[in-house]
Design an enzyme around this catalytic site. Structure first.
Site, mmCIF file in Angstrom:
data_model
loop_
_atom_site.group_PDB
_atom_site.id
_atom_site.type_symbol
_atom_site.label_atom_id
_atom_site.label_comp_id
_atom_site.label_asym_id
_atom_site.label_seq_id
_atom_site.Cartn_x
_atom_site.Cartn_y
_atom_site.Cartn_z
ATOM 1 N N GLU A 149 0.843 -1.200 0.000
ATOM 2 C CA GLU A 149 0.000 0.000 0.000
ATOM 3 C C GLU A 149 0.876 1.248 0.000
ATOM 4 O O GLU A 149 1.822 1.331 0.764
ATOM 5 C CB GLU A 149 -0.903 -0.024 1.241
ATOM 6 C CG GLU A 149 -1.849 1.141 1.327
ATOM 7 C CD GLU A 149 -2.617 1.329 0.017
ATOM 8 O OE1 GLU A 149 -3.274 0.391 -0.445
ATOM 9 O OE2 GLU A 149 -2.530 2.435 -0.565
ATOM 10 N N LYS A 152 -0.889 7.840 1.582
ATOM 11 C CA LYS A 152 -0.307 8.775 2.542
ATOM 12 C C LYS A 152 -1.363 9.099 3.589
ATOM 13 O O LYS A 152 -2.499 9.435 3.215
ATOM 14 C CB LYS A 152 0.085 10.100 1.879
ATOM 15 C CG LYS A 152 1.115 9.987 0.798
ATOM 16 C CD LYS A 152 1.455 11.366 0.232
ATOM 17 C CE LYS A 152 0.374 11.990 -0.635
ATOM 18 N NZ LYS A 152 0.028 11.276 -1.861
ATOM 19 N N LYS A 205 7.754 -1.674 -2.191
ATOM 20 C CA LYS A 205 7.245 -0.804 -1.120
ATOM 21 C C LYS A 205 8.399 -0.198 -0.319
ATOM 22 O O LYS A 205 8.449 1.012 -0.055
ATOM 23 C CB LYS A 205 6.323 -1.626 -0.212
ATOM 24 C CG LYS A 205 5.881 -0.924 1.044
ATOM 25 C CD LYS A 205 5.011 0.280 0.740
ATOM 26 C CE LYS A 205 4.830 1.133 1.995
ATOM 27 N NZ LYS A 205 4.198 2.413 1.696
ATOM 28 N N GLY A 254 13.223 20.386 6.944
ATOM 29 C CA GLY A 254 12.380 20.426 8.139
ATOM 30 C C GLY A 254 13.069 19.828 9.344
ATOM 31 O O GLY A 254 14.299 19.904 9.487
ATOM 32 N N GLY A 258 9.081 11.569 10.308
ATOM 33 C CA GLY A 258 8.599 10.684 11.378
ATOM 34 C C GLY A 258 7.537 9.775 10.798
ATOM 35 O O GLY A 258 7.591 9.415 9.619
ATOM 36 N N CYS A 261 5.927 4.861 9.045
ATOM 37 C CA CYS A 261 6.492 4.127 7.897
ATOM 38 C C CYS A 261 7.949 4.441 7.610
ATOM 39 O O CYS A 261 8.782 3.538 7.643
ATOM 40 C CB CYS A 261 5.639 4.392 6.660
ATOM 41 S SG CYS A 261 4.018 3.631 6.782
HETATM 42 N N1 LIG Z 1 0.060 3.986 8.085
HETATM 43 C C1 LIG Z 1 0.465 4.160 6.843
HETATM 44 O O1 LIG Z 1 0.507 5.270 6.326
HETATM 45 C C2 LIG Z 1 0.879 2.967 6.012
HETATM 46 C C3 LIG Z 1 1.000 3.123 4.625
HETATM 47 C C4 LIG Z 1 1.363 2.022 3.861
HETATM 48 C C5 LIG Z 1 1.616 0.814 4.475
HETATM 49 N N2 LIG Z 1 1.515 0.684 5.829
HETATM 50 C C6 LIG Z 1 1.753 -0.627 6.428
HETATM 51 O O2 LIG Z 1 0.497 -1.228 6.707
HETATM 52 C C7 LIG Z 1 0.579 -2.016 7.901
HETATM 53 C C8 LIG Z 1 -0.439 -1.529 8.904
HETATM 54 O O3 LIG Z 1 -0.127 -0.206 9.258
HETATM 55 P P1 LIG Z 1 -1.133 0.715 10.090
HETATM 56 O O4 LIG Z 1 -0.559 2.075 10.123
HETATM 57 O O5 LIG Z 1 -2.520 0.515 9.588
HETATM 58 O O6 LIG Z 1 -0.988 0.026 11.534
HETATM 59 P P2 LIG Z 1 -1.924 0.226 12.819
HETATM 60 O O7 LIG Z 1 -1.056 -0.011 13.982
HETATM 61 O O8 LIG Z 1 -2.681 1.518 12.693
HETATM 62 O O9 LIG Z 1 -2.998 -0.960 12.692
HETATM 63 C C9 LIG Z 1 -2.716 -2.305 12.865
HETATM 64 C C10 LIG Z 1 -3.966 -2.964 13.427
HETATM 65 O O10 LIG Z 1 -3.757 -4.383 13.460
HETATM 66 C C11 LIG Z 1 -4.414 -4.880 14.612
HETATM 67 N N3 LIG Z 1 -3.923 -6.225 14.969
HETATM 68 C C12 LIG Z 1 -2.750 -6.568 15.531
HETATM 69 N N4 LIG Z 1 -2.686 -7.898 15.714
HETATM 70 C C13 LIG Z 1 -3.836 -8.413 15.239
HETATM 71 C C14 LIG Z 1 -4.384 -9.730 15.149
HETATM 72 N N5 LIG Z 1 -3.700 -10.775 15.586
HETATM 73 N N6 LIG Z 1 -5.607 -9.879 14.611
HETATM 74 C C15 LIG Z 1 -6.301 -8.816 14.170
HETATM 75 N N7 LIG Z 1 -5.853 -7.547 14.235
HETATM 76 C C16 LIG Z 1 -4.643 -7.352 14.762
HETATM 77 C C17 LIG Z 1 -4.118 -3.822 15.664
HETATM 78 O O11 LIG Z 1 -4.997 -3.914 16.777
HETATM 79 C C18 LIG Z 1 -4.302 -2.546 14.851
HETATM 80 O O12 LIG Z 1 -5.629 -2.067 14.911
HETATM 81 C C19 LIG Z 1 2.023 -1.885 8.371
HETATM 82 O O13 LIG Z 1 2.770 -2.964 7.857
HETATM 83 C C20 LIG Z 1 2.483 -0.590 7.741
HETATM 84 O O14 LIG Z 1 3.881 -0.563 7.538
HETATM 85 C C21 LIG Z 1 1.140 1.730 6.598
#
Ligand SMILES: NC(=O)c1ccc[n+]([C@@H]2O[C@H](COP(=O)([O-])OP(=O)(O)OC[C@H]3O[C@@H](n4cnc5c(N)ncnc54)[C@H](O)[C@@H]3O)[C@@H](O)[C@H]2O)c1
Length: 435
Positions: A149, A152, A205, A254, A258, A261
């Protein structure tokens, strides 16, 4: 298509909601019961522009469901999306414990034609490891695809609905075709749907995030050089950005990057390289420069207040790691807050969306101001850490009246030097002369 999304954080919730909005029947699963209960009541646990309306609309129509019951969500699903967190471990590598727990739990419930898709950012080789483990657990060949994914935070819905590209890593072309069908509604503007091996998709990614982080660390290093030699990074930025080979994106100086990611993905990619005996020299430098840049505001403050920061009142505008999100993971503002608390300063903060998250971590060690101006009452200095648009054109006269001393440390270069000088502020920014 029936879809289960496991992990309902920023990415899982946006993914599930957007797939529901394009007509699929989606169930979002999480182990966090409070989060699921809130979503079932129609309360959105994160701030993301446009998300709330979309969740409510699709939940009302009956296409988007929330549950902690993993088997019930997986059993009818053709696509099982894995979107749990992959935070950094002590050594910088990605911690995949949540992901593995999910792989174990879904195995008994997968239908014969189920496709497991990793949306979480995972190190190269994870797809193949999941494929192997599911073969052991189920006794058959389960399709496992990678679909990283690129959204942003702050523009997540738009990014998901109108992606620059969609990347999928598959073993069989049929799986690519199913995912193409799923994504067709989002690719109407002829954006590319790129099919590749799972390994290439997993790497894509990390490589994307590593390059974007590299640009930020590069411009920050150049900004520091500008300051030291009397240049102005804004002029230099204009000077290079008009070169079509360079461009302007991600070249804003800046206080360091942070978020959930960039820091972790740069370190995790470096860890993968080290495991293969490749010394990740650029990635290491990018991370080192960033760690140092996150200290730049405290250094400026310490240099300015020669009698120390103990007893000084410092206002901070902006706590989220960037505007239009309430996410404070690895936010530079927190690095500054920690140091100022250590030094004995009084801290008055304001952020349009992230104050609740900060309050959960810092409690009453900080003063939380309802408005930007309220944060300035009696302040010896203001530090600007996030470029929320409401900070761009403030009432400077009112600011001066509220502050003990009209002193601004602007970590985002929001204001013009001439303007600050004529208004009588002591103004310190990044990569430009102090006035
Ligand atoms: N946040 C971003 O901007 C972004 C963008 C691209 C990719 N990613 C990737 O996507 C992934 C998720 O990121 P995020 O920011 O959404 O994380 P997050 O911490 O916001 O969400 C993760 C969720 O997974 C849940 N979880 C954990 N263990 C679980 C289980 N056993 N069963 C069910 N649910 C469970 C947690 O309770 C939490 O709600 C990561 O690998 C991240 O690197 C994030």
């Amino acid at each position: 298509m029936k879809i289960a999304v496991i992990g309902t954080g920023y990415v899982g919730l946006v993914t599930g909601t957007c797939f529901a909005d394009s007509g699929n029947d989606v169930t979002c699963v999480d182990i966090d019961q409070e989060k699921i209960a809130a979503l079932q009541r129609g309360e959105i646990p994160v701030f993301e522009p446009g998300l709330s309306e979309l969740v409510l609309r699709n939940a009302d129509i009956g296409r988007l469901h929330f549950t902690t019951d993993l088997p019930a969500a997986v059993q009818p699903a053709r696509l099982v999306y894995l979107a749990v967190g992959t935070p950094p471990s002590e050594d910088g590598s990605a911690d995949l414990s949540a992901l593995w727990k999910v792989v174990e739990s879904i195995a008994p419930h997968l239908t014969d034609d189920a496709i497991v898709v990793t949306k979480s950012t995972v190190p190269v080789g994870t797809n193949t490891a999941i494929y192997g483990r599911l073969r052991e657990l189920t006794g058959r060949e389960v399709d496992v695809a990678s679909n990283p994914e690129f959204l942003k935070e702050g523009a997540a819905i738009d990014d998901f609905m109108k992606p620059d590209r969609v990347v999928v890593g598959v073993r069989r072309p049929e799986v690519g075709r199913v995912l193409h069908e799923l994504y067709a509604p989002f690719l109407r503007t002829e954006k590319p749907f790129l099919v590749m091996s799972p390994e290439s998709a997993e790497l894509t990614k990390y490589v994307a995030n590593a390059l974007l982080s590299t640009k930020i660390s590069f411009i920050n290093e150049m900004a520091n050089l500008c300051e030291a030699v009397g240049g102005d990074i804004n002029d230099v930025r204009r000077g290079i950005g008009h070169d079509s080979r360079i461009g302007f994106a991600f070249l804003f100086p800046g206080v360091g990057y942070g978020g959930s990611c960039f820091p972790k993905d740069v370190r995790a990619l470096a860890a993968v390289a080290r495991e293969r005996d490749i010394e990740p020299q650029i990635l290491k430098a990018v991370d080192d420069v960033n760690r140092r840049q996150k200290l730049v505001m405290q250094s400026k403050l310490e240099r300015h207040f020669k009698d120390g920061l103990r007893g000084k009142t410092i206002a901070i505008w902006g706590l989220a790691f960037k505007p239009r999100t309430d996410d404070i993971r690895e936010a530079p503002a927190l690095t500054l807050i920690d140091r100022l608390l250590e030094l004995g300063s009084t801290i008055q903060v304001h952020d349009p969306e992230a104050m609740n998250n900060v309050r959960k971590e810092y409690g009453d060690r900080l003063t939380y101001a309802e408005t930007p101006l309220d944060a300035l009452d009696g302040a010896d200095a203001l530090a600007i850490m996030t470029e929320w648009s409401e900070f761009r054109n403030p009432d400077f006269d009112a600011m001066k009246r509220r502050m003990r001393k009209p002193t601004i440390f602007d970590g985002r270069n929001l204001y013009q030097l001439e303007q600050m000088k004529s208004l009588g502020f002591s103004y310190h920014s990044i990569g430009r002369a102090s006035v």
